[in-house]
Design an enzyme around this catalytic site. Sequence first.
Site, mmCIF file in Angstrom:
data_model
loop_
_atom_site.group_PDB
_atom_site.id
_atom_site.type_symbol
_atom_site.label_atom_id
_atom_site.label_comp_id
_atom_site.label_asym_id
_atom_site.label_seq_id
_atom_site.Cartn_x
_atom_site.Cartn_y
_atom_site.Cartn_z
ATOM 1 C CG MET A 89 -3.953 -6.275 9.152
ATOM 2 S SD MET A 89 -2.816 -7.278 8.149
ATOM 3 C CE MET A 89 -1.839 -6.018 7.364
ATOM 4 C CG HIS A 103 -2.138 5.400 10.366
ATOM 5 N ND1 HIS A 103 -3.218 5.753 9.581
ATOM 6 C CD2 HIS A 103 -1.580 4.317 9.760
ATOM 7 C CE1 HIS A 103 -3.304 4.946 8.538
ATOM 8 N NE2 HIS A 103 -2.327 4.053 8.630
ATOM 9 C CG HIS A 158 -5.840 2.348 11.089
ATOM 10 N ND1 HIS A 158 -4.490 2.588 11.094
ATOM 11 C CD2 HIS A 158 -6.020 1.254 10.301
ATOM 12 C CE1 HIS A 158 -3.869 1.682 10.362
ATOM 13 N NE2 HIS A 158 -4.775 0.862 9.863
ATOM 14 N N GLY A 161 -10.821 2.006 4.321
ATOM 15 C CA GLY A 161 -10.208 3.183 3.745
ATOM 16 C C GLY A 161 -10.132 3.111 2.230
ATOM 17 C CD GLU A 162 -13.175 6.763 -0.644
ATOM 18 O OE1 GLU A 162 -12.479 7.756 -0.991
ATOM 19 O OE2 GLU A 162 -14.423 6.779 -0.641
ATOM 20 C CE LYS A 163 -3.042 3.341 2.977
ATOM 21 N NZ LYS A 163 -2.313 2.196 2.356
#
Length: 283
Positions: free
Chosen positions: A30, A34, A37, A149-151
Amino acid sequence: MQTTSEIRSLRSQIKAWRQAGLSVAFVPTMGNLHEGHFSLVDKAKTLADKVVVSIFVNPMQFGANEDLDAYPRTLVQDQQGLSERGADYLFTPTVETIYPNGLDAQSFVDVPGVSMGYCGGSRPGHFRGVATVVTKLFNLVQPDFACFGEKDFQQLQVIKTMVLDLAIPVEVIGVPTQRDVNGLALSSRNGYLSEEQKQQAAILFKTLNWMKEEIQSGQRDYAALEVQAIARIEELGLKVDYLSVAERNTLKAPHADDQQLVILAAAFLDKVRLIDNLTLDWS
């Protein structure tokens, strides 16, 4: 790096790559990019010949009281960063391109089970919006690989389940969470925090690590552990939205003998909602 907001141009380039026998990896975002990404782009480059990134702030995944209009849009900065990181193609569709008939007339994708509870419970309709837009982007880009991302652990499980259930020919790759020096998971929403608040927010990851150590030391009363962890976080001024130990693949409450676990957490610091997680195994 090429940039387009038009589907026809995107499909033309993908077709040319395919005719040349090249593989494609995809990183949907989106924007307001940072290091988290960019780590997805780095991983994508190891998987395929060409890397496509999309930037689209998806209105379908925002609730009525969420920050859609305030979501930071930094396209020029994002383009520069992606170019420096070696992305090959950037797709920047408009809302009208993705939802030409409007949101109310748009077909949607629902993923049962793993989309329930946690962020799905706190943000009704959120994962319907995520699954719908990711399905459409997969259809447009038709990648061999897609990196997430695993976040956003629940989101990752939702997309993996969707791909399996709908037989979408994409290999979904989870990429480890990138963190600040104090352990805070990198997020576009961190830009709303002061430096002092970022230090305060680090208690979230510190508490997850404490829980992991407790579990690996033999603690199996997960409910009691969750209560203690919430108290630790809220003592530092955060307001916990949820904090749960779950079985890693189903995201259901774990049985005593489940060995693949994930600790999922979300908390508010003022109006900023932070999410994090930590996986662990024990035997």
